[in-house]
Design an enzyme around this catalytic site. Structure first.
Site, mmCIF file in Angstrom:
data_model
loop_
_atom_site.group_PDB
_atom_site.id
_atom_site.type_symbol
_atom_site.label_atom_id
_atom_site.label_comp_id
_atom_site.label_asym_id
_atom_site.label_seq_id
_atom_site.Cartn_x
_atom_site.Cartn_y
_atom_site.Cartn_z
ATOM 1 N N HIS A 179 33.862 45.508 38.552
ATOM 2 C CA HIS A 179 33.934 46.351 37.354
ATOM 3 C C HIS A 179 32.536 46.346 36.733
ATOM 4 C CE1 HIS A 179 38.436 45.194 36.951
ATOM 5 N NE2 HIS A 179 38.364 46.437 37.375
ATOM 6 N N GLU A 236 40.001 52.147 36.163
ATOM 7 C CA GLU A 236 40.124 50.730 35.798
ATOM 8 C C GLU A 236 39.999 50.500 34.294
ATOM 9 O OE1 GLU A 236 40.516 47.918 38.181
ATOM 10 O OE2 GLU A 236 41.113 49.491 39.566
ATOM 11 N N CYS A 280 37.080 40.367 29.801
ATOM 12 C CA CYS A 280 38.216 40.926 30.560
ATOM 13 C C CYS A 280 39.520 40.752 29.797
ATOM 14 C CB CYS A 280 38.398 40.201 31.883
ATOM 15 S SG CYS A 280 37.062 40.422 33.030
#
Ligand code: SUG
Length: 444
Positions: free
Chosen positions: A245, A171, A366
């Site tokens: 995450h 990720e 993000c």
């Protein structure tokens, strides 16, 4: 060598919507079906970029990807013109078309893992685009991400994504933190994983999106020094509380790691490993937020840790750029107030409005990919992809011209949305000087 950290933000694309596509991401699930505003979303993202540029930081732009993904529609058996395929896909499988239409490349922290040249054996900047293999809509991003990174950093080693197989689920920077005393000198790279190949997949209720095996492969590819590299496991509790995450419960910058008490499986081991890896380089500063002061559910709802932790020019303590939701949640606001009043490494908190992205689980952190650049690298990175006042004005006008004010979930089935989006992106390649073959639809 002198070096500084640049932020490359994902410009929010014209199909931004609430598709409910990410299991384990509570905001995505809870807001599924709401009417989104692509225009407001993109302008919020641009305003954050402008604020960072105005503060004197280097700010770059990663262009949105073209959605719906026409090549994926064709690969999945649809045929005819792009409009035919969109209509047929909507008739036969709405969920599939929603996946193929997501604007998810906006979350640039998932674009790649980045190792600055000071950490890499060959002295080059290395970037590995994340395969994002856990979620269908995100697994479509990496090839175009690689193209964008190559355009932005022509001097760098930009790798292919790791194999898109579960053992190498990756990720990107959302599960990676670099600590250092000085950006131009070697640092410590912390890779945070949720599972390892061979683990029982049922260990967590929600998917653990990053594997140890992926993290180790990236460290090898980038030529990182083993003694300066740390691998730490996310706690099952954090993943199941919605920390899909690690950057939902942890952020680091320079010598400081700011994290929730429940973020890691074994916090003392993580601290010990970082301290050993940093030996001779710097003394790590750990700012741990106790669950008794900020319950993990509040931390995740308010996105306290999905903040940008930055060294603002002229400030001797770090600034946390947090989402407005952190100011609106009593426990996180109280913690921030107490923290800045103290003498720790984080001396200021400022709040930004990225609500449109937040409703899909994407906070200020993000939306940006951090890239440490030496002075020489900064001069050779693509100037057309850096934000200037003039480019900001032109991008805002471009968004206002082309983006819909409102996008409801069922609008995804409208082929006109695709036409509008591709028209906008075609114009964007001119604005950012990317060439008229940057997007697959431009290549025919
Ligand atoms: O991968 N949301 C993204 C949010 C990514 C946040 N990034 C970081 N934490 N760095 C994700 O889950 C939701 C899309 C939707 O449901 O329409 C989504 O993909």
């Amino acid at each position: 060598m002198s070096a500084s950290e640049a932020n490359f933000d994902g410009l929010i694309g014209p199909t931004h919507n609430y598709g409910g596509l990410s299991a384990g991401n509570l905001a995505s699930a809870n807001n599924a079906g709401l009417v989104a505003s692509p225009r407001a979303a993109a302008l919020q993202g641009l305003a954050k970029m402008k604020a960072m540029a105005d503060a004197g930081l280097v700010q770059g732009i990663l262009p949105p990807q073209a959605r719906p993904d026409i090549a994926a529609l064709r690969a999945l058996g649809f045929s005819g013109t792009p409009e035919d395929m969109v209509r047929a896909a909507w008739r036969s499988d709405k969920r599939l078309l929603r996946n193929l239409s997501s604007a998810s490349s906006m979350w640039a922290a998932n674009a790649a893992t980045v190792s600055p040249s000071a950490d890499c054996a060959d002295g080059r900047l290395h970037l590995t685009p994340a395969n994002l293999s856990t979620m269908l809509h995100r697994s479509l991003e990496h090839a175009q991400t690689r193209r964008a990174l190559e355009a932005a950093f022509p001097f760098a080693a930009v790798h292919n994504a790791l194999p898109g197989q579960g053992d190498f689920a990756d990720e990107g920077a959302a599960n990676h933190v670099r600590l250092c005393a000085n950006h131009g000198k070697a640092g410590v790279e912390l890779f945070v994983y949720g599972r390892a190949a061979g683990d029982d997949c049922e260990l967590t209720k929600f998917p653990a999106r990053q594997t140890l095996d992926a993290s180790r492969a990236i460290a090898r590819r980038h030529g990182l020094s083993a003694p300066r590299t740390v691998f730490a496991r996310q706690s099952k509790r954090a993943i199941d509380a919605g920390a899909f995450h690690n950057d939902v419960v942890c952020v680091g910058a320079l010598e400081t790691l700011f994290y929730h008490e429940l973020a890691f499986d074994d916090t003392p081991a993580m601290k010990d490993d970082i301290t050993k890896a940093a030996s001779g380089l710097f003394d790590p500063q750990f700012v741990e937020v106790p669950d008794s002061e900020v319950p993990i559910a509040d931390a995740i709802k308010a996105y306290l840790f999905n903040s940008m932790l930055v060294a603002m020019p002229g400030e001797d303590r770090l600034t946390l750029i947090a989402p407005l939701e952190t100011a609106e949640t009593p426990s996180t606001k109280a913690f921030c107030d107490k923290m800045v009043a103290g003498k720790g490494p984080i001396g200021a908190v400022t709040y930004v409005d990225v609500r449109q992205s937040m409703r899909n689980g994407g906070g200020p952190a993000c939306l940006r990919l951090r890239v440490v650049l030496t002075e020489a690298e900064r001069k050779t990175c693509n100037p057309d992809m850096l934000l200037t006042d003039d480019k900001y004005d032109r991008l805002c006008a471009w968004v206002t011209t082309h983006y819909r004010e409102a996008l409801a979930p069922d609008d995804i089935g409208d082929p006109a949305l695709m036409t509008e989006s591709f028209t906008a992106l075609d114009e964007l390649t001119g604005l950012l000087n990317l060439g008229r073959d940057f997007y697959p639809f431009q290549r025919g």
